[in-house]
Enzyme design. Structure first.
Site, PDB file in Angstrom:
ATOM      1  N   GLU A  88      15.362  20.704  29.831  1.00 56.24           N
ATOM      2  CA  GLU A  88      15.247  22.054  30.381  1.00 56.24           C
ATOM      3  C   GLU A  88      15.632  22.127  31.856  1.00 56.24           C
ATOM      4  O   GLU A  88      15.794  23.218  32.416  1.00 56.24           O
ATOM      5  CB  GLU A  88      13.826  22.597  30.175  1.00 56.24           C
ATOM      6  CG  GLU A  88      12.759  22.068  31.127  1.00 56.24           C
ATOM      7  CD  GLU A  88      12.182  20.713  30.764  1.00 56.24           C
ATOM      8  OE1 GLU A  88      11.055  20.422  31.192  1.00 56.24           O
ATOM      9  OE2 GLU A  88      12.863  19.947  30.059  1.00 56.24           O
ATOM     10  N   HIS A  93      14.053  15.427  30.551  1.00 50.40           N
ATOM     11  CA  HIS A  93      13.786  16.858  30.672  1.00 50.40           C
ATOM     12  C   HIS A  93      15.059  17.658  30.425  1.00 50.40           C
ATOM     13  O   HIS A  93      15.801  17.961  31.371  1.00 50.40           O
ATOM     14  CB  HIS A  93      13.251  17.181  32.067  1.00 50.40           C
ATOM     15  CG  HIS A  93      11.839  16.799  32.288  1.00 50.40           C
ATOM     16  ND1 HIS A  93      10.780  17.647  32.008  1.00 50.40           N
ATOM     17  CD2 HIS A  93      11.293  15.652  32.759  1.00 50.40           C
ATOM     18  CE1 HIS A  93       9.640  17.046  32.310  1.00 50.40           C
ATOM     19  NE2 HIS A  93       9.926  15.832  32.764  1.00 50.40           N
ATOM     20  N   CYS A 129       9.139  14.666  27.743  1.00 51.66           N
ATOM     21  CA  CYS A 129       8.579  13.716  28.703  1.00 51.66           C
ATOM     22  C   CYS A 129       7.165  13.304  28.268  1.00 51.66           C
ATOM     23  O   CYS A 129       7.022  12.585  27.290  1.00 51.66           O
ATOM     24  CB  CYS A 129       8.614  14.289  30.118  1.00 51.66           C
ATOM     25  SG  CYS A 129       8.378  13.050  31.421  1.00 51.66           S
TER      26      CYS A 129
END
Length: 232
Positions: free
Chosen positions: A204, A202, A98
């Site tokens: 994750e 993102h 990001c």
């Protein structure tokens, strides 16, 4: 060991509530990186990072976080001088996420700006954040260039978590876009000569119904020469 660099501006971290929330979120991310890579992961603020940290034999990769602070609040050349040098010299895997993705582009000569204003009558998907501006928020589809090891095993567009209203609008010659969608032409980037990647989304943040981010991180860790990662 993986170095996980927090690129949030120190002024933002003066807010005690936000600092506590961010500490928890960074810890959750760190734990996921460890589970997927099978390695330890250490969180460090960018102000404490030095270029030769990546020369340590126990450090295998660098991941840079997102941030909520606007780029105008930083002195990019001064604040990230050590990081820029590391990106330009390293042979170890780097992944910007990001804001960290945008930062890689900016440090190497690219440009970034907001996605733009909302059209008349267009709903604001997250009005508490950058009201009136177009945002990508939640799980969105991303097309990618075939053949890149970061996308190994994917035969369809990714569905990944987005939380941004800025994006890269141009890249220097040393970087190439390898993923995009209708809102953002640089959803992922790759350095032409070094193992440096960035993703606007993102990876994750994944869940039981949205596993593409998890699989992409596994690809990153495997491509970096690690052993088979643990099952999350």
């Amino acid at each position: 060991m993986i170095l996980f660099l927090d690129i949030e501006h120190p002024k933002a971290l003066e807010d005690a509530i936000y600092r506590a929330e961010r500490t928890q979120t960074m810890e959750e991310r760190r734990s996921r990186f460890e589970a997927l890579s099978g390695e330890g992961c250490s969180v460090r603020h960018y102000s404490h990072f030095r270029n030769d940290d990546l020369l340590r034999p126990d450090v295998t990769a660098l991941i840079t976080s997102g941030n909520r602070s606007l780029w105008e609040g930083y002195d990019l050349e001064s604040d990230f001088r050590q990081l820029k040098q590391a990106i330009q010299e390293t042979r170890k895997p780097v992944l910007g996420i990001c804001g960290g993705h945008q930062l890689i582009g900016l440090l190497l000569g690219g440009r970034a700006e907001p996605l733009g204003p909302l059209a008349e009558g267009e709903p604001d998907v997250h009005p508490e954040y950058a009201p009136g501006l177009l945002k990508e928020w939640g799980y969105c589809q991303v097309e990618f260039a075939p053949g890149d090891p970061l996308f190994a095993g994917f035969g369809r567009p990714l569905v990944v978590k987005q939380m941004h209203f800025w994006h890269l609008t141009s890249l220097p010659d040393c970087l190439v876009s390898i993923a995009q969608n209708q809102n953002c032409p640089v959803q992922a980037l790759r350095h032409r000569e070094r193992p440096v990647y960035g993703v606007q989304f993102h990876p994750e943040f994944y869940d039981e119904n949205h596993r593409d981010g998890q699989e992409l991180l596994k690809s990153f860790f495997l491509w970096g020469g690690r052993s088979e990662p643990a099952r999350a």
